[in-house]
Design a protein around this motif. Structure first.
Motif, PDB file in Angstrom:
ATOM      1  N   MET A 104       1.015  -1.277  -0.070  1.00  0.00           N
ATOM      2  CA  MET A 104       0.065   0.008   0.257  1.00  0.00           C
ATOM      3  C   MET A 104       0.974   1.282  -0.030  1.00  0.00           C
ATOM      4  N   LEU A 105       1.730   1.161   0.994  1.00  0.00           N
ATOM      5  CA  LEU A 105       2.790   2.151   0.902  1.00  0.00           C
ATOM      6  C   LEU A 105       3.779   2.649  -0.538  1.00  0.00           C
ATOM      7  N   LYS A 106       3.962   1.691  -1.002  1.00  0.00           N
ATOM      8  CA  LYS A 106       4.483   1.707  -2.305  1.00  0.00           C
ATOM      9  C   LYS A 106       3.733   2.358  -3.356  1.00  0.00           C
ATOM     10  N   ARG A 107       2.310   2.005  -3.441  1.00  0.00           N
ATOM     11  CA  ARG A 107       1.372   2.254  -4.285  1.00  0.00           C
ATOM     12  C   ARG A 107       1.341   4.136  -4.011  1.00  0.00           C
ATOM     13  N   VAL A 108       1.224   4.476  -2.637  1.00  0.00           N
ATOM     14  CA  VAL A 108       0.808   5.772  -2.375  1.00  0.00           C
ATOM     15  C   VAL A 108       1.929   6.671  -2.603  1.00  0.00           C
ATOM     16  N   CYS A 109       3.157   6.136  -2.428  1.00  0.00           N
ATOM     17  CA  CYS A 109       4.369   6.862  -2.834  1.00  0.00           C
ATOM     18  C   CYS A 109       4.479   7.102  -4.305  1.00  0.00           C
ATOM     19  N   GLY A 110       4.259   6.350  -5.015  1.00  0.00           N
ATOM     20  CA  GLY A 110       4.213   6.247  -6.599  1.00  0.00           C
ATOM     21  C   GLY A 110       3.135   7.089  -7.076  1.00  0.00           C
ATOM     22  N   LEU A 111       1.866   7.150  -6.482  1.00  0.00           N
ATOM     23  CA  LEU A 111       0.809   8.128  -6.828  1.00  0.00           C
ATOM     24  C   LEU A 111       1.037   9.612  -6.459  1.00  0.00           C
ATOM     25  N   ALA A 112       1.729   9.670  -5.457  1.00  0.00           N
ATOM     26  CA  ALA A 112       1.938  10.940  -4.625  1.00  0.00           C
ATOM     27  C   ALA A 112       3.047  11.652  -5.632  1.00  0.00           C
ATOM     28  N   ALA A 113       4.081  10.978  -5.903  1.00  0.00           N
ATOM     29  CA  ALA A 113       5.187  11.305  -6.721  1.00  0.00           C
ATOM     30  C   ALA A 113       4.846  11.775  -8.112  1.00  0.00           C
ATOM     31  N   ALA A 114       3.730  11.156  -8.864  1.00  0.00           N
ATOM     32  CA  ALA A 114       3.323  11.223 -10.162  1.00  0.00           C
ATOM     33  C   ALA A 114       2.546  12.583  -9.973  1.00  0.00           C
ATOM     34  N   ALA A 115       1.897  13.123  -8.862  1.00  0.00           N
ATOM     35  CA  ALA A 115       0.926  14.118  -8.776  1.00  0.00           C
ATOM     36  C   ALA A 115       1.878  15.245  -8.208  1.00  0.00           C
ATOM     37  N   GLY A 116       3.123  14.884  -8.156  1.00  0.00           N
ATOM     38  CA  GLY A 116       3.912  16.242  -8.033  1.00  0.00           C
ATOM     39  C   GLY A 116       4.032  16.716  -6.455  1.00  0.00           C
ATOM     40  N   ILE A 117       3.498  15.902  -5.579  1.00  0.00           N
ATOM     41  CA  ILE A 117       3.489  16.211  -4.150  1.00  0.00           C
ATOM     42  C   ILE A 117       5.132  16.389  -3.797  1.00  0.00           C
ATOM     43  N   ASP A 118       5.445  17.034  -2.811  1.00  0.00           N
ATOM     44  CA  ASP A 118       6.740  17.491  -2.527  1.00  0.00           C
ATOM     45  C   ASP A 118       7.238  16.888  -1.549  1.00  0.00           C
ATOM     46  N   ARG A 119       6.603  16.290  -0.530  1.00  0.00           N
ATOM     47  CA  ARG A 119       7.006  15.559   0.662  1.00  0.00           C
ATOM     48  C   ARG A 119       5.996  14.692   1.168  1.00  0.00           C
TER      49      ARG A 119
END
Lengths: 246, 228
Positions: free
Chosen positions: B139-154
């Motif tokens: 779950m954590l892996k997918r969250v990180c991938g989606l956040a990075a793709a959306a341009g989340i900073d931290r």
């Protein structure tokens, strides 16, 4: 107290991060089925709680929403907007946290000003249940908040939040009921045993807000999250008569 | 490394019911003293914090927490709160992710949440608290991938206020070095990792920095920096 009477005096709010939507829907359905006092949802669950309630048209369980719970750190503008959304979604009540930084500073004028605007946003169509944070605030601060709420015609209060390590004591309720007998007191904050719940009721509590409503009603077990496996078990009803006959 | 150097990767925060106006003033001056990168406050205290900082060039960024401490809000509700906090003067936004959606596998709604919040925050630093303690590694892996793709900073590890049952006992869930390591790995260098939740000693501070955290946010920032 009979189990069913106990259930009718309990309030649940299944929106913690350890749950998933299937478990939440099941929790809500079980609450309506058991006829607990109320189910309080998070702002993102308005549609879900209404949809589940429609399946139980005869249930007396009330529905509500939390606003800026539990710290009251949102601005007044956001709190009023969320109250409007709850009102338009047909909620019976809103559990709302005051501006805790103002309250801790004994800046009751700021607390009162904000609460006036929230009352305006509620338009008399939705019951407001503001928090007192009894497990964190001194009695002096709690008293200051009670005076504000009383002056504004509010008739129900929520004692605290259950998510913290602070534990509500029967003595808190005795103090509150003795000094403000006109308030309907909703206890929140780690009441997890039936014996303690009954002592709370004797001390003047009207309702208890808890994640352990099946356990407190004596009718089963509630969802439990295991931090090691990161799995959450579902709540279950127990037929004690049937089990005794086995 | 001096404590001012550590200050540049540290955020101070006060997120409790018993903190009053003088506590906020104190946080602001501690942040200035130790050169902290940011302070996290409730949205209704942003204006007061900005007034105290009075436009100083060495001022820490003022970060408003959004949908705090439970993230069970609609993306539109979070976007509204972000816009409101920006109006109050927030430099950074720290949003609690709707972890129920993650645990439900409702990835479309997770993506929408990241997208709408990114849009509402504009160019301001946008962080998400992912409550890693409730997430399985996949779950954590997918969250990180989606956040990075959306341009989340931290991405921040935890809130640190909820008790959690583990090994038969109940304790406050906070930042774990393993979560920091996983988040760093899953972010692939596209986002910074913030360790947060129950960091109350210089040892914990250093453990999490050594695990790869880019920033540490804690209620005990000044006490820790003083000892480093």
């Amino acid at each position: 107290m009979y189990d069913r009477e106990a259930a009718a005096r309990l309030i649940s709010s299944p929106f913690t991060s350890n749950l998933d939507n299937a478990l939440i829907e099941r929790e809500l359905a079980d609450g309506f089925r058991a006829g607990i006092r109320a189910q309080i949802c998070a702002p993102g669950q308005l549609e879900l709680i209404r949809r589940v309630k429609e399946r139980f048209p005869d249930s007396k369980t009330r529905i509500g929403m939390v606003v800026s719970y539990p710290y009251g750190g949102m601005t007044t503008r956001v709190k009023c907007e969320l109250v409007r959304q709850a009102r338009e979604a047909g909620m019976d009540e809103v559990d709302i946290a005051p501006n805790v930084t103002a309250a801790a500073s004994q800046d009751y004028a700021a607390v009162e000003e904000e609460m006036c605007r929230i009352i305006e946003a509620a338009r008399g169509e939705i019951r407001l249940v503001p928090m007192l944070w009894m497990v964190k605030f001194s009695f002096e601060t709690v008293d200051g908040l009670c005076r504000v709420y009383k002056r504004l015609g509010i008739d129900s209060v929520k004692t605290s939040a259950g998510i913290h390590f602070g534990e509500m004591l029967v003595e808190h309720i005795e103090w509150l009921h003795r000094n403000y007998p006109e308030f309907c007191i909703e206890v929140a904050g780690r009441t997890r045993q039936r014996e303690k719940a009954e002592a709370m009721f004797r001390a003047g509590a009207s309702f208890i807000h808890t994640g352990s409503w099946r356990k407190l009603s004596g009718i089963g077990t509630d969802p439990a999250f295991d931090g090691a496996t990161k799995e959450c078990s579902a709540g279950k009803f127990t037929n004690y008569l049937q089990e005794a006959g086995k | 490394m001096t404590n001012k150097n550590y200050g540049r990767v540290t955020g101070g925060r006060i997120m409790e019911a018993y903190y009053d106006y003088p506590h906020l003033t104190n946080l602001v001056y501690e942040a200035l003293d130790y050169g902290m990168e940011s302070i996290q406050v409730f949205p209704n205290q942003v204006r007061r914090a900005k007034e105290l900082l009075d436009g100083r060039p060495d001022a820490p960024a003022v970060c408003a927490v959004i949908a705090y401490p439970h993230g069970t809000f609609l993306p539109e509700q979070k976007a509204y709160e972000i816009e409101d906090a920006v109006q109050e003067g927030a430099d950074q936004l720290e949003v609690v992710l709707n972890v129920v959606n993650v645990r439900s596998g409702d990835w479309a709604q997770v993506e929408r949440e990241f997208a709408l919040c990114r849009q509402a925050a504009g160019a301001r630093t946008l962080k998400f608290i992912v409550e890693a303690e409730y997430l399985k590694p996949e779950m954590l892996k997918r969250v990180c991938g989606l956040a990075a793709a959306a341009g989340i900073d931290r991405l921040c590890t935890s809130i640190g206020v909820y008790p959690i049952a583990k090994d038969g006992a109940e304790a406050a869930a906070g930042a774990e070095a393993e979560d920091v390591r996983l988040m760093k790995e899953y972010s692939g260098g596209k986002m910074k990792t913030v360790a947060m939740g129950c960091i109350d000693s210089p040892e914990r501070f250093m453990e999490l920095l050594n695990a790869g955290a880019d920033y540490i946010c804690t209620e005990f920032a000044a006490q820790i920096l003083k000892k480093l």
